[in-house]
Design an enzyme around this catalytic site. Sequence first.
Site, PDB file in Angstrom:
ATOM      1  N   GLY A 143       0.833 -13.785  -4.653  1.00 49.74           N
ATOM      2  CA  GLY A 143       0.415 -14.726  -3.621  1.00 49.74           C
ATOM      3  C   GLY A 143      -1.066 -15.080  -3.701  1.00 49.74           C
ATOM      4  O   GLY A 143      -1.455 -16.236  -3.518  1.00 49.74           O
ATOM      5  N   THR A 144      -1.892 -14.083  -3.972  1.00 48.71           N
ATOM      6  CA  THR A 144      -3.335 -14.329  -4.004  1.00 48.71           C
ATOM      7  C   THR A 144      -3.685 -15.335  -5.100  1.00 48.71           C
ATOM      8  O   THR A 144      -4.448 -16.287  -4.872  1.00 48.71           O
ATOM      9  CB  THR A 144      -4.094 -13.004  -4.229  1.00 48.71           C
ATOM     10  OG1 THR A 144      -3.749 -12.108  -3.174  1.00 48.71           O
ATOM     11  CG2 THR A 144      -5.595 -13.211  -4.245  1.00 48.71           C
ATOM     12  N   ASN A 168       1.037 -13.361   8.623  1.00 45.17           N
ATOM     13  CA  ASN A 168       1.354 -12.003   8.191  1.00 45.17           C
ATOM     14  C   ASN A 168       1.121 -10.945   9.261  1.00 45.17           C
ATOM     15  O   ASN A 168       1.652  -9.848   9.172  1.00 45.17           O
ATOM     16  CB  ASN A 168       0.564 -11.641   6.926  1.00 45.17           C
ATOM     17  CG  ASN A 168      -0.892 -11.989   7.029  1.00 45.17           C
ATOM     18  OD1 ASN A 168      -1.246 -13.138   7.288  1.00 45.17           O
ATOM     19  ND2 ASN A 168      -1.769 -11.022   6.859  1.00 45.17           N
ATOM     20  N   CYS A 205      -4.010  -5.547   3.844  1.00 41.31           N
ATOM     21  CA  CYS A 205      -5.224  -5.869   3.089  1.00 41.31           C
ATOM     22  C   CYS A 205      -6.473  -5.635   3.909  1.00 41.31           C
ATOM     23  O   CYS A 205      -7.579  -5.619   3.405  1.00 41.31           O
ATOM     24  CB  CYS A 205      -5.208  -7.327   2.646  1.00 41.31           C
ATOM     25  SG  CYS A 205      -3.629  -7.848   2.096  1.00 41.31           S
TER      26      CYS A 205
END
Length: 378
Positions: free
Chosen positions: A69-70, A149, A323
């Site tokens: 995703g990043t 998220n 994260c």
Amino acid sequence: MIYLDHAATTPIAPEARAAMEPYYNRRYGNASTPYEFGKKSREAVETARCTIADTLQVQPSEIYFTSGGTESDNWALKATMEAYSSYGRHMITTKIEHHAIGNTCGYLRKKGFEVTELPVDRDGRISMEQLERAIRPDTVLISVMCANNEIGTIQDMKAIGEIAKRHGVLFHTDAVQAYGQIPIDIEGWNVHMLSASSHKFYGPKGCGFLYMKQGLRTESLIHGGAQESGRRAGTENVPGIVGMAKAAEISCARMEETAAREQYLRDRMIHHICTGIPGAYLVGSLTHRLPGNLNICFQGIEASNLVLLLDEEGICVSAGSACNSASPEPSHVLKAVGLSDAQAFSCIRITLGRETTAAELQYTLMALKRLVKILKKG
Ligand code: PLP
């Protein structure tokens, strides 16, 4: 162990692991080599591309494999803003994006681009009026996450896409939390780019994809060989891609049934927590919410302590996103929906998965009741 942190990552589906296995052992050929052994790997990559394209009803040539995703988010933003910089240097996003978007916007600002971050309401949704007002003649891109998220809020993707279309602006969505969980309508939403990450839908880690509509001028992010039609260099992660496609197929096929089950369990859990634990309340929207997401504020307690105590009981949940768990700052998402610092530090995220059972939630509820009481006394 009771695992209730599926927004951080999901266990790999046994079918995905089985599909990957031959590509670690017998079929290790490089997909770019011309001989039969390599061609088998190429075939596996292209079959996976077709599988993923089918789940979104797009062309296989519009799916580009990435490391997750990043990378997909970085690619969508940096390379698009650069490619279209002669048209304009302004983009619009929201205050509740994942850092993969937020920090990429920070980088773009340093490079002389302008970024408008839209606020959200208490549910975590942006206003269409504010979005429309933020569009300028030099706006190139709107990037709004499909589902958040931390609090699971789902945006009105159709309305955002209509505005983008009306103003001739490109539309990217970070669908890392949404893909495989809720239906995605690329055409109906007028989406030009969409990011997804395999480990959020029961696939392997370190693998993802970016959907890029045909005809986009987006540059490469990673330069080197001619892989991915010359747009994303690097030897393909064949086992990862194969596992991701299998996981995507399963998640999308079971989506309706999984969502209904998770939502039922989630709503019961919300009810029991909010009625059974004094001072506990749900953060975010109840209606526009990912089926497996709960974010609960336990007023007067430190969520990080609660997470540790739950861990001692074998229960995995998180305070904020994975994260961010090491950050001393309150969550930017919780702040954006109007929580004070103290309230933001009192929230825990519980995210269900397709294997979560009612018995696990009952056990967690009992533990929460007991531990919140202890923490309040302490
Ligand atoms: N975007 C969102 C909304 C996420 O939740 C995450 C991961 O948590 C990412 C992007 C980053 O994805 P990855 O872990 O594959 O790099």
